[in-house]
Design an enzyme around this catalytic site. Structure first.
Site, PDB file in Angstrom:
ATOM      1  N   HIS A  73       9.780 -10.040 -13.245  1.00  0.00           N
ATOM      2  CA  HIS A  73       9.286 -11.340 -12.784  1.00  0.00           C
ATOM      3  C   HIS A  73       9.239 -12.357 -13.930  1.00  0.00           C
ATOM      4  O   HIS A  73       8.239 -13.075 -14.094  1.00  0.00           O
ATOM      5  CB  HIS A  73       7.898 -11.170 -12.164  1.00  0.00           C
ATOM      6  CG  HIS A  73       7.576 -12.148 -11.085  1.00  0.00           C
ATOM      7  ND1 HIS A  73       7.511 -13.514 -11.310  1.00  0.00           N
ATOM      8  CD2 HIS A  73       7.282 -11.965  -9.766  1.00  0.00           C
ATOM      9  CE1 HIS A  73       7.187 -14.124 -10.187  1.00  0.00           C
ATOM     10  NE2 HIS A  73       7.043 -13.204  -9.229  1.00  0.00           N
ATOM     11  N   GLU A 108      14.498 -13.082  -9.126  1.00  0.00           N
ATOM     12  CA  GLU A 108      14.049 -11.701  -9.014  1.00  0.00           C
ATOM     13  C   GLU A 108      15.050 -10.885  -8.188  1.00  0.00           C
ATOM     14  O   GLU A 108      15.135 -11.048  -6.973  1.00  0.00           O
ATOM     15  CB  GLU A 108      12.674 -11.654  -8.354  1.00  0.00           C
ATOM     16  CG  GLU A 108      11.636 -12.532  -9.020  1.00  0.00           C
ATOM     17  CD  GLU A 108      10.470 -12.830  -8.089  1.00  0.00           C
ATOM     18  OE1 GLU A 108       9.942 -11.880  -7.473  1.00  0.00           O
ATOM     19  OE2 GLU A 108      10.105 -14.017  -7.956  1.00  0.00           O
ATOM     20  N   HIS A 156       3.767  -7.554  -4.192  1.00  0.00           N
ATOM     21  CA  HIS A 156       4.140  -7.008  -5.503  1.00  0.00           C
ATOM     22  C   HIS A 156       3.380  -5.732  -5.868  1.00  0.00           C
ATOM     23  O   HIS A 156       2.929  -5.558  -6.999  1.00  0.00           O
ATOM     24  CB  HIS A 156       3.956  -8.057  -6.589  1.00  0.00           C
ATOM     25  CG  HIS A 156       4.937  -9.193  -6.518  1.00  0.00           C
ATOM     26  ND1 HIS A 156       6.204  -9.040  -5.984  1.00  0.00           N
ATOM     27  CD2 HIS A 156       4.858 -10.480  -6.940  1.00  0.00           C
ATOM     28  CE1 HIS A 156       6.858 -10.195  -6.069  1.00  0.00           C
ATOM     29  NE2 HIS A 156       6.066 -11.079  -6.635  1.00  0.00           N
ATOM     30  N   ARG A 205       6.817  -8.767  -0.517  1.00  0.00           N
ATOM     31  CA  ARG A 205       5.718  -8.644   0.430  1.00  0.00           C
ATOM     32  C   ARG A 205       5.939  -7.538   1.464  1.00  0.00           C
ATOM     33  O   ARG A 205       7.061  -7.323   1.913  1.00  0.00           O
ATOM     34  CB  ARG A 205       5.503  -9.982   1.142  1.00  0.00           C
ATOM     35  CG  ARG A 205       5.023 -11.075   0.191  1.00  0.00           C
ATOM     36  CD  ARG A 205       5.134 -12.451   0.785  1.00  0.00           C
ATOM     37  NE  ARG A 205       4.513 -13.438  -0.100  1.00  0.00           N
ATOM     38  CZ  ARG A 205       5.181 -14.079  -1.080  1.00  0.00           C
ATOM     39  NH1 ARG A 205       6.467 -13.842  -1.288  1.00  0.00           N
ATOM     40  NH2 ARG A 205       4.542 -14.956  -1.840  1.00  0.00           N
ATOM     41  N   ASP A 255      10.702 -20.256  -2.392  1.00  0.00           N
ATOM     42  CA  ASP A 255      10.175 -18.910  -2.609  1.00  0.00           C
ATOM     43  C   ASP A 255      10.772 -18.039  -1.515  1.00  0.00           C
ATOM     44  O   ASP A 255      10.080 -17.590  -0.604  1.00  0.00           O
ATOM     45  CB  ASP A 255       8.651 -18.896  -2.575  1.00  0.00           C
ATOM     46  CG  ASP A 255       8.064 -17.557  -3.000  1.00  0.00           C
ATOM     47  OD1 ASP A 255       8.842 -16.696  -3.463  1.00  0.00           O
ATOM     48  OD2 ASP A 255       6.838 -17.367  -2.864  1.00  0.00           O
TER      49      ASP A 255
END
Length: 345
Positions: free
Chosen positions: A180, A306, A106, A81, A248
């Protein structure tokens, strides 16, 4: 090790899409789409030698074009982000199209996950793979500079899936690339019983928009101290900063950015015996437990690991820099090393 390609439909703009298949011994294999550079399959054997697909996938290019979860895709120009869809570089402010509230996620709505990449296959003894190339023009999704990107997927007969990135620019810009994939070492069901450890003592707390609040914080004593079953992290991580139960967040890897890949995470699935070690040169690891994944899979049916630089780094001078200048080459390598054990540690 062999690699072959076949047509796999067309992109929304009519561009043909190919599926490149890498085959190895004992059912080992992988497949990559030129649309989005998507990892479409990753087959690895369990403790009994029975191969299974451990990467979640969709059935068609059309399904991927409608997907909003970046399933299996290459991410760029900027993974993760950028707050308020803007950043300043060398005194100039660049504005990016937001695609998550006011945030650019992304790379924006038409990021690298929506592009058709040029592809060339190769076979090299114990490994085979495909080289993907993409030209991102100056101003693409608001980012400055022409950017030429090359990503090499390779699989060797020992079960290592390697992803090597490089990029060059003709103007100062920011770059943060990742892959991803959504991993489920059982092949189906949820990942509650998966065991995950990460080589990190710190993580980046985030606000309600998933933007880092500031400096890293210790994982000790929090649900982010990953060192066991993912069910523990899925139960109640931090309800005051995330509406969805699950993780996350970006982990600050202990040894920072490295010249050569080093082990940073271990994912194990006890029932199958499959183990996946993540090795990377990157300083951060975004762990995402598929909290918002939709049909046909559903939430918590996979985990994403990731490898990348930190979210919102262009606006955070205290974070490792993501600036790329003319004459420099962005390089990054990540390896997913697969194996199987009789019992997990």
């Amino acid at each position: 090790m062999t690699v072959t390609s076949r047509p796999f439909g067309t992109a929304p703009d009519g561009t043909p899409v190919d599926r490149w298949v890498i085959d190895g011994p004992g059912g080992l294999g992988a497949a990559v789409l030129t649309y989005g550079g998507i990892l479409h399959s990753c087959r690895v054997p369990d403790r009994e030698g029975v191969p299974g697909d451990v990467a979640l996938a969709l059935a068609s290019v059309g399904a991927y074009a409608e997907d909003e979860s970046y399933l299996g895709a290459l991410i760029g120009r900027y993974a993760n982000r950028i707050a308020h869809g803007r950043f300043a570089l060398d005194g100039t402010t660049y504005r990016l199209p937001p695609n998550e509230g006011t945030t650019t996620l992304h790379g924006g709505p038409d990021g690298f996950h929506r592009r058709v990449w040029a592809a060339t296959g190769f076979e090299d003894g114990d490994r085979a793979g495909v080289v993907l190339r993409l030209h991102s023009p100056d101003g693409d999704m608001g980012f400055p500079g022409n950017l030429d990107v090359e990503v090499t997927y390779s699989l060797d007969r020992h079960g290592t899936l390697a992803i090597a990135y490089s990029a060059e620019t003709d103007r100062p810009t920011v770059v943060n690339l990742t892959q991803h994939a959504y991993w489920n070492l059982a092949g189906d069901g949820t990942v509650d019983g998966h065991e995950l450890t990460v080589d990190a003592d710190l993580y980046l707390p985030v606000d309600a928009d998933a933007i880092p609040l500031g400096p890293p914080a210790p994982t000790a004593g929090t649900p982010f101290a990953l060192g066991g079953k993912l069910a523990d992290a899925l139960r109640d991580p931090h309800p005051h900063i995330t509406a969805a139960k699950g993780v996350d967040h970006c982990y600050v890897l202990r040894r920072g950015r490295a010249a050569e890949p080093r082990p940073v995470a271990r994912l194990a699935e006890p029932a199958s015996g499959r183990v996946m070690e993540t090795w990377t040169t990157e300083p951060g690891l975004q762990v995402y437990t598929a909290n918002h994944l939709g049909a046909p899979h559903g939430p918590h049916t996979a985990v994403c690991l990731e490898t990348q630089h930190f979210p919102d780094a262009p606006n955070r001078p205290e974070y490792p820099s993501t600036v790329l200048r003319p004459g420099e080459v962005f390089r990054s390598v990540t390896q997913y090393r697969f194996g199987a054990v009789a019992t997990t540690r």
